[in-house]
Design a protein around this motif. Structure first.
Motif, PDB file in Angstrom:
ATOM      1  N   LEU A  32      23.727  34.611  50.306  1.00 22.13           N
ATOM      2  CA  LEU A  32      24.801  33.816  49.717  1.00 22.13           C
ATOM      3  C   LEU A  32      25.161  34.402  48.366  1.00 22.13           C
ATOM      4  O   LEU A  32      24.297  34.595  47.513  1.00 22.13           O
ATOM      5  CB  LEU A  32      24.364  32.356  49.542  1.00 22.13           C
ATOM      6  N   LEU A  33      26.453  34.696  48.175  1.00 20.55           N
ATOM      7  CA  LEU A  33      26.955  35.201  46.897  1.00 20.55           C
ATOM      8  C   LEU A  33      27.672  34.054  46.185  1.00 20.55           C
ATOM      9  O   LEU A  33      28.689  33.545  46.676  1.00 20.55           O
ATOM     10  CB  LEU A  33      27.914  36.372  47.126  1.00 20.55           C
ATOM     11  N   VAL A  34      27.129  33.626  45.061  1.00 25.02           N
ATOM     12  CA  VAL A  34      27.704  32.507  44.309  1.00 25.02           C
ATOM     13  C   VAL A  34      28.314  33.037  43.017  1.00 25.02           C
ATOM     14  O   VAL A  34      27.645  33.738  42.248  1.00 25.02           O
ATOM     15  CB  VAL A  34      26.625  31.456  43.955  1.00 25.02           C
ATOM     16  N   THR A  35      29.577  32.689  42.767  1.00 23.49           N
ATOM     17  CA  THR A  35      30.250  33.156  41.553  1.00 23.49           C
ATOM     18  C   THR A  35      31.200  32.071  41.054  1.00 23.49           C
ATOM     19  O   THR A  35      31.624  31.200  41.820  1.00 23.49           O
ATOM     20  CB  THR A  35      31.019  34.465  41.821  1.00 23.49           C
ATOM     21  N   MET A  36      31.524  32.128  39.776  1.00 23.10           N
ATOM     22  CA  MET A  36      32.378  31.105  39.176  1.00 23.10           C
ATOM     23  C   MET A  36      33.837  31.243  39.587  1.00 23.10           C
ATOM     24  O   MET A  36      34.605  30.291  39.485  1.00 23.10           O
ATOM     25  CB  MET A  36      32.246  31.160  37.649  1.00 23.10           C
ATOM     26  N   ASN A  37      34.239  32.428  40.039  1.00 23.60           N
ATOM     27  CA  ASN A  37      35.628  32.639  40.449  1.00 23.60           C
ATOM     28  C   ASN A  37      35.684  33.744  41.489  1.00 23.60           C
ATOM     29  O   ASN A  37      35.506  34.919  41.158  1.00 23.60           O
ATOM     30  CB  ASN A  37      36.493  32.986  39.236  1.00 23.60           C
ATOM     31  N   LEU A  38      35.945  33.390  42.728  1.00 29.43           N
ATOM     32  CA  LEU A  38      35.978  34.380  43.797  1.00 29.43           C
ATOM     33  C   LEU A  38      37.158  35.343  43.680  1.00 29.43           C
ATOM     34  O   LEU A  38      37.179  36.379  44.353  1.00 29.43           O
ATOM     35  CB  LEU A  38      36.037  33.671  45.159  1.00 29.43           C
ATOM     36  N   GLN A  39      38.143  35.002  42.827  1.00 30.70           N
ATOM     37  CA  GLN A  39      39.276  35.917  42.622  1.00 30.70           C
ATOM     38  C   GLN A  39      38.878  37.124  41.771  1.00 30.70           C
ATOM     39  O   GLN A  39      39.617  38.099  41.701  1.00 30.70           O
ATOM     40  CB  GLN A  39      40.434  35.184  41.931  1.00 30.70           C
ATOM     41  N   ASN A  40      37.719  37.031  41.123  1.00 34.99           N
ATOM     42  CA  ASN A  40      37.330  38.100  40.192  1.00 34.99           C
ATOM     43  C   ASN A  40      36.099  38.876  40.653  1.00 34.99           C
ATOM     44  O   ASN A  40      35.344  39.393  39.837  1.00 34.99           O
ATOM     45  CB  ASN A  40      37.070  37.504  38.805  1.00 34.99           C
ATOM     46  N   ILE A  41      35.888  38.973  41.946  1.00 36.73           N
ATOM     47  CA  ILE A  41      34.777  39.756  42.469  1.00 36.73           C
ATOM     48  C   ILE A  41      34.920  41.207  42.000  1.00 36.73           C
ATOM     49  O   ILE A  41      36.000  41.803  42.101  1.00 36.73           O
ATOM     50  CB  ILE A  41      34.733  39.684  44.008  1.00 36.73           C
ATOM     51  N   ALA A  42      33.820  41.773  41.477  1.00 33.01           N
ATOM     52  CA  ALA A  42      33.786  43.170  41.012  1.00 33.01           C
ATOM     53  C   ALA A  42      34.920  43.481  40.043  1.00 33.01           C
ATOM     54  O   ALA A  42      35.473  44.580  40.045  1.00 33.01           O
ATOM     55  CB  ALA A  42      33.815  44.134  42.195  1.00 33.01           C
ATOM     56  N   GLN A  43      35.226  42.522  39.197  1.00 33.69           N
ATOM     57  CA  GLN A  43      36.268  42.729  38.183  1.00 33.69           C
ATOM     58  C   GLN A  43      35.852  43.819  37.208  1.00 33.69           C
ATOM     59  O   GLN A  43      34.712  43.873  36.763  1.00 33.69           O
ATOM     60  CB  GLN A  43      36.470  41.415  37.415  1.00 33.69           C
ATOM     61  N   MET A  44      36.776  44.713  36.891  1.00 33.29           N
ATOM     62  CA  MET A  44      36.532  45.712  35.839  1.00 33.29           C
ATOM     63  C   MET A  44      36.843  45.048  34.500  1.00 33.29           C
ATOM     64  O   MET A  44      37.985  45.037  34.043  1.00 33.29           O
ATOM     65  CB  MET A  44      37.396  46.945  36.068  1.00 33.29           C
ATOM     66  N   SER A  45      35.824  44.493  33.871  1.00 35.81           N
ATOM     67  CA  SER A  45      36.024  43.702  32.657  1.00 35.81           C
ATOM     68  C   SER A  45      36.485  44.551  31.488  1.00 35.81           C
ATOM     69  O   SER A  45      37.152  44.064  30.586  1.00 35.81           O
ATOM     70  CB  SER A  45      34.722  43.005  32.259  1.00 35.81           C
ATOM     71  N   CYS A  46      36.107  45.803  31.472  1.00 32.35           N
ATOM     72  CA  CYS A  46      36.435  46.675  30.340  1.00 32.35           C
ATOM     73  C   CYS A  46      37.329  47.813  30.828  1.00 32.35           C
ATOM     74  O   CYS A  46      38.411  47.564  31.323  1.00 32.35           O
ATOM     75  CB  CYS A  46      35.155  47.181  29.677  1.00 32.35           C
ATOM     76  N   ASN A  47      36.886  49.060  30.732  1.00 33.67           N
ATOM     77  CA  ASN A  47      37.796  50.170  31.076  1.00 33.67           C
ATOM     78  C   ASN A  47      37.988  50.301  32.582  1.00 33.67           C
ATOM     79  O   ASN A  47      37.061  50.068  33.364  1.00 33.67           O
ATOM     80  CB  ASN A  47      37.291  51.486  30.479  1.00 33.67           C
ATOM     81  N   PRO A  48      39.191  50.688  33.025  1.00 33.83           N
ATOM     82  CA  PRO A  48      39.458  50.847  34.457  1.00 33.83           C
ATOM     83  C   PRO A  48      39.025  52.225  34.949  1.00 33.83           C
ATOM     84  O   PRO A  48      39.852  53.080  35.294  1.00 33.83           O
ATOM     85  CB  PRO A  48      40.979  50.666  34.537  1.00 33.83           C
ATOM     86  N   ALA A  49      37.725  52.471  34.976  1.00 37.43           N
ATOM     87  CA  ALA A  49      37.221  53.787  35.384  1.00 37.43           C
ATOM     88  C   ALA A  49      35.796  53.646  35.888  1.00 37.43           C
ATOM     89  O   ALA A  49      35.067  52.735  35.495  1.00 37.43           O
ATOM     90  CB  ALA A  49      37.267  54.767  34.212  1.00 37.43           C
ATOM     91  N   MET A  50      35.403  54.563  36.760  1.00 36.59           N
ATOM     92  CA  MET A  50      34.028  54.639  37.256  1.00 36.59           C
ATOM     93  C   MET A  50      33.526  56.063  37.063  1.00 36.59           C
ATOM     94  O   MET A  50      34.265  57.027  37.219  1.00 36.59           O
ATOM     95  CB  MET A  50      33.956  54.274  38.743  1.00 36.59           C
ATOM     96  N   GLY A  51      32.243  56.183  36.725  1.00 39.19           N
ATOM     97  CA  GLY A  51      31.630  57.488  36.549  1.00 39.19           C
ATOM     98  C   GLY A  51      31.679  57.925  35.096  1.00 39.19           C
ATOM     99  O   GLY A  51      31.869  57.128  34.187  1.00 39.19           O
ATOM    100  N   GLY A  52      31.483  59.215  34.889  1.00 42.66           N
ATOM    101  CA  GLY A  52      31.384  59.773  33.554  1.00 42.66           C
ATOM    102  C   GLY A  52      30.035  60.447  33.387  1.00 42.66           C
ATOM    103  O   GLY A  52      29.287  60.628  34.362  1.00 42.66           O
TER     104      GLY A  52
END
Length: 623
Positions: A32-52
């Motif tokens: 079971l995955l419980v979250t406060m807002n299902l619209q924001n699953i895996a939200q990029m809270s800061c920069n829109p990038a992966m890796g580096g």
């Protein structure tokens, strides 16, 4: 509403929670995955990038094990870059600029397509614990949901407090409320908690920027990708980023707000990330610099929203606006939202086992920023490992731990558990003593067999990895066994200003020269007969070239790792009484009793423990 009892409950659906839920469910556990807002699953809270730097290696490791981050990143990328290409392959680090909205959407779609996974939207306000064992969670509506294990991935939401100048208000991130209750429950039963801080820059309207005054930052001419799956294709079209600079005028405007800055007036008491400082911290710490780089990063293919990388700040919004309007290209900038800092609760990770299970409560796991880390990639890798180990615990199977010579993920978790952290922890290649072994190109060799054994990496992945290994190995063997004559090699060597040969030599040795690349080697008759250049697989060629050129370094590091791994095999019994050893320092005793190292190698990495303490411990254990 729910099953009578879940195998795994994951609290929080950021990068850590999403990977944890996916791994546990894919291993056959009711999750079971419980979250406060299902619209924001895996939200990029800061920069829109992966890796580096180092982070790209982690994403490839997650993918090799069968996690989702690499696939989602590839599917939603708008630009790809391989960083550090001017350095050796141990430093090469893939990075993608992502479409923020599509990234979250793709994650949700992949999770919804994962069997054994349920979803629920509500705040988790407490934990159900009986006899030092987790039995479930409590929600803000008063519901009690039972589970055999629980993974906490609360990010910046635990008692989150947002700062903008002299204003402060509760929140887990902009526009979302904080989470309350869990910290209090854990502290009540003996957990040590602390506070950390992170920040984010303003988001601006790209239509208000003058890109002609900035330097364009295009992606690679021949982009790679994160996932080892052949079904995932590299980018064909890419979107450029841009670069500009602050100035002395910008710095002067920023200094006007220092008196109202929560960083400088004492409102923020927690420590922020050392390697991602705010703009006010930069101009305060590096007063001799008259400018700092700003990277102007688009948030997606079709949106006009732009992320101003390098301008993280918690200064008053009017100061942010005034200063940013003085940056070249930003003279008419319009804000979507100001930057802010956020303080949140974390739990020093020395309270965890290497499985990320807590020492105080059986079946309870922590992953992500709750452990004091910063970054999507660090969080996702912890979520993956916590989800795997929670599933293995339920299934009564042996725990899964990666060693420092096996993965950056192993380095990350070992650093956290053994050394702890008092500031947001970020992964760098310099943290890995075996970085020549832990390259981004060979993560599949290192980890796909392990992922397949766990039931996460598919048969397709394993077959693909074995094919890549056999072909690259065969190519290396060909170079080892095949000779080339001076009269054929010397014209090529001389054109590359490499010293000529005086007698026949193995092609392996010629290829090892730093000036010689694959294009040169393909000019030799025997090579062109053996290798069909039109049918070359880039990954296989790259693998073979690295194995040839860096064989000496790789072998030396492997021997060093084997030597040190003997200490990893020197197990310290769980009930070992460190107090009875009179010859070790008091600091070592205190650290040993707090951290309870599992092996001599882990004990040797604890801050404050000297080599002489380890020598005494080895003697006492009859080693």
């Amino acid at each position: 509403m729910f099953q009578d009892k879940y195998d795994v409950i994951v609290v929080g659906a950021g990068h850590a929670g999403s990977e944890a839920a996916a791994s546990a469910a894919n291993m056959g556990c009711s999750t079971l995955l419980v979250t406060m807002n299902l619209q924001n699953i895996a939200q990029m809270s800061c920069n829109p990038a992966m890796g580096g730097i180092a982070k790209g290696q982690i994403v490839r490791e997650i993918d090799a094990l069968g996690g989702y981050s690499g696939i989602v990143s590839d599917k939603t990328a708008i630009q790809f870059k391989m960083l550090n290409k001017s350095k050796g392959p141990a430093m090469w680090s893939p990075r993608v600029q992502s479409d923020r909205m599509r990234f979250a959407e793709e994650w949700r779609l992949m999770l919804e397509g994962t069997p054994n996974l349920d979803f629920y939207q509500e705040m988790v306000s407490g934990l159900l614990i009986e006899n030092n064992k987790i039995v479930g969670i409590k929600t803000s509506l008063g519901l009690e949901i039972k589970s055999k294990t629980v993974v906490l991935t609360n990010g910046t939401f635990l008692n989150g407090l947002i700062h903008i100048g002299d204003k402060q208000f509760g929140g887990g991130r902009a526009g979302e409320s904080a989470s309350f209750g869990i910290t209090e429950d854990l502290v009540k039963i003996g957990f040590e908690a602390g506070r950390m801080k992170t920040g984010t820059p303003p988001r601006v309207d790209g239509r208000s920027l003058d890109y002609s005054k900035m330097t364009e930052q295009p992606g690679d001419a021949k982009p790679h990708k994160f996932s080892y799956l052949q079904s995932i294709k590299p980018l064909v079209h890419q979107k450029s980023c841009h670069m500009t600079y602050t100035s002395n005028q910008v710095h002067d405007y920023l200094r006007e707000g220092f008196g109202r800055s929560p960083m400088f007036n004492g409102r923020i008491k927690s420590i922020g990330p050392r390697y991602c400082p705010s703009i006010e911290d930069k101009i305060n710490r590096f007063a001799d610099k008259d400018r700092h780089q700003l990277f102007v990063e688009p948030e997606g293919w079709n949106t006009v929203e732009v992320y101003v990388n390098g301008f993280s700040t918690s200064l008053p919004e009017d100061i942010q606006f005034k200063a940013l309007r003085s940056v070249e290209g930003f003279e008419k900038v319009k804000f979507f939202r100001p930057g802010y800092a956020i303080e949140y609760d974390y739990f020093p990770p020395t309270q965890l086992k290497h499985t990320l299970e807590t020492k105080l409560v059986e079946g309870l796991y922590f992953a992500g920023q709750i452990n004091g880390t910063t970054g999507y990639e660090e969080a996702a890798s912890q979520g993956l490992m916590a989800g795997i180990n929670a599933a293995l615990k339920v299934q009564e199977k042996e725990e899964f731990i990666l060693k420092r010579n096996e993965a950056y993920i192993g380095v990350l978790i070992d650093d956290l558990i053994t050394k702890g952290t008092e500031e947001p922890y970020r992964m760098f290649t310099s943290r890995a003593e075996y970085r020549t072994l832990l390259r981004q190109d060979n993560a599949d060799f290192r980890l796909t067999p392990k992922g397949h054994e766990l039931g996460l990496a598919s048969e397709e992945r394993l077959i693909r990895m074995e094919e890549k290994f056999s072909k690259s190995d065969a190519m290396v063997q060909f170079f080892r066994e095949t000779s080339v004559k001076p009269e054929e090699a010397n014209p090529i060597l001389e054109s590359k200003e490499s010293s000529p040969m005086t007698q026949p030599d193995k092609m392996f040795k010629v290829f090892s020269r730093p000036q010689i690349d694959l294009e040169d080697i393909l000019k030799f008759n025997k090579v062109s007969e053996y290798i069909d250049a039109s049918d070359l697989d880039d990954e296989i060629i790259e693998q073979a070239e690295i194995d040839v050129k860096y064989s000496g370094y790789i072998e030396k590091e492997r021997l060093h790792a084997d030597k040190l791994n003997r200490l990893e095999d020197a197990i310290i019994p769980d009930n070992f009484d460190f107090n009875k050893i009179k010859s070790i320092s008091m600091e070592a005793k205190q650290k040993f009793n707090k951290i309870r190292p599992k092996t001599i190698a882990q004990a040797s990495r604890i801050s404050g423990v000297s080599p002489s303490d380890i020598s005494v411990l080895l003697i006492y254990m009859g080693r």
